[in-house]
Each structure stands twice: as structure tokens, then as C-alpha cells.
Design an enzyme around this catalytic site. Structure first.
Site, PDB file in Angstrom:
ATOM      1  N   GLU A  52       0.837  -1.205   0.000  1.00 28.09           N
ATOM      2  CA  GLU A  52       0.000   0.000   0.000  1.00 28.09           C
ATOM      3  C   GLU A  52       0.868   1.249   0.000  1.00 28.09           C
ATOM      4  OE1 GLU A  52      -3.971  -0.648   2.381  1.00 28.09           O
ATOM      5  OE2 GLU A  52      -2.291  -1.488   3.526  1.00 28.09           O
ATOM      6  N   TYR A  62     -14.503  26.668  -0.345  1.00 23.83           N
ATOM      7  CA  TYR A  62     -14.405  25.210  -0.302  1.00 23.83           C
ATOM      8  C   TYR A  62     -13.416  24.657  -1.330  1.00 23.83           C
ATOM      9  CZ  TYR A  62     -18.300  25.963  -3.571  1.00 23.83           C
ATOM     10  OH  TYR A  62     -19.111  26.413  -4.573  1.00 23.83           O
ATOM     11  N   ILE A  82      -4.974   4.587   8.350  1.00 23.27           N
ATOM     12  CA  ILE A  82      -5.901   5.587   7.828  1.00 23.27           C
ATOM     13  C   ILE A  82      -6.514   6.405   8.960  1.00 23.27           C
ATOM     14  CG2 ILE A  82      -6.353   4.416   5.649  1.00 23.27           C
ATOM     15  CD1 ILE A  82      -9.006   3.393   6.831  1.00 23.27           C
ATOM     16  N   GLU A  83      -6.460   5.885  10.188  1.00 22.40           N
ATOM     17  CA  GLU A  83      -6.928   6.667  11.342  1.00 22.40           C
ATOM     18  C   GLU A  83      -6.124   7.956  11.466  1.00 22.40           C
ATOM     19  OE1 GLU A  83      -8.097   2.402  12.322  1.00 22.40           O
ATOM     20  OE2 GLU A  83      -6.491   3.406  11.230  1.00 22.40           O
ATOM     21  N   LYS A 143     -11.440   3.949   2.108  1.00 27.95           N
ATOM     22  CA  LYS A 143     -10.407   3.196   1.396  1.00 27.95           C
ATOM     23  C   LYS A 143     -11.197   2.337   0.416  1.00 27.95           C
ATOM     24  CE  LYS A 143      -6.521   1.414   3.372  1.00 27.95           C
ATOM     25  NZ  LYS A 143      -5.702   0.452   4.148  1.00 27.95           N
TER      26      LYS A 143
END
Length: 126
Positions: free
Chosen positions: A21, A53, A72-73, A99
Site C-alpha cells: 500500500e 471550499y 488511515i486513522e 479506502k
């Protein structure tokens, strides 16, 4: 409180627990909600009284593309805190990080993390 929704922000990044990854990367998608008072901007049409934005989208994409976290946290937490840091108008943010093709055998779904952070919590963690 008013809310700006940003949906379907996609970018290719290198966050992940597995070495593949981090080397090969994968697609991520983010949905974000920004809570703020837009009443002054609505009356004056002054963009400085709200959130541009486009810059939020750039922050999200750049963090996904440039970060190399193991979990990913950490990525979703970094995105939420960076959005709060972007503008004092934002009182709270919700970020959902997906993900899209998690490398899990016999799993065709998505993995997502949903965090909500407020300005007061962000200030405490600094």
C-alpha cells in the site's frame, strides 16, 4: 448552525499498513461536512465571511497524495484538524475517509472511518 457538504473528493495516496500500500498506493475518497454560520456571507456575498471550499478540497487532496501514514486513522485525523485550522469560521467538521479497494482477500467492499471534530477539541489537542 449551517453546513457545507463536500462529497466525492478522490485522490490517489500511499497510506496503508501493508508495504504494498505504501509502495503502490490506492484510491481514497473523502466526504466532509463543515459547520459554520453562513448568514453574513449570504447577506454580503463576501467570500471572506465563509469558507472557500476550493481550498478545502485542495487540502484534502494534497494530504492524501503527499502523506505516507501507516494507518488511515491518522490520515483522517490529520484531514479533520487541517480543515479546522484552515478557517476560524468552521466550528465543527465531519470527515468520512473511504479506502475504496482495501487489500483484504475475498472482500469487495470499502472500509471507511468517520470522525467529527470541533474547534474546542482541536484547540485542546494543539
Amino acid at each position: 448552525m449551517d453546513c457545507i457538504h463536500l462529497s466525492g473528493i478522490r485522490a490517489y495516496g500511499y497510506t496503508g499498513y501493508l508495504p504494498e500500500e505504501q509502495a503502490l498506493g490506492q484510491w481514497f475518497e473523502v466526504n466532509a461536512k463543515l459547520w459554520l454560520d453562513i448568514s453574513t456571507a449570504a447577506k454580503t456575498e463576501d467570500i471572506k465571511k465563509t469558507v472557500d471550499y476550493r481550498s478545502t478540497i485542495d487540502i484534502v487532496k494534497n494530504l492524501i497524495q503527499d502523506s505516507k501514514f501507516v494507518l488511515i486513522e491518522r490520515l483522517v485525523e490529520t484531514i479533520a484538524n487541517s480543515i479546522l485550522q484552515q478557517s476560524e469560521h468552521i466550528s465543527q467538521v465531519q470527515v468520512i475517509l473511504k479506502k475504496i479497494n482495501a487489500p483484504i482477500p475475498d472482500f469487495g467492499g470499502t472500509v471507511s472511518i468517520d470522525v467529527t471534530r470541533s474547534r474546542s477539541l482541536y484547540a485542546v489537542n494543539q
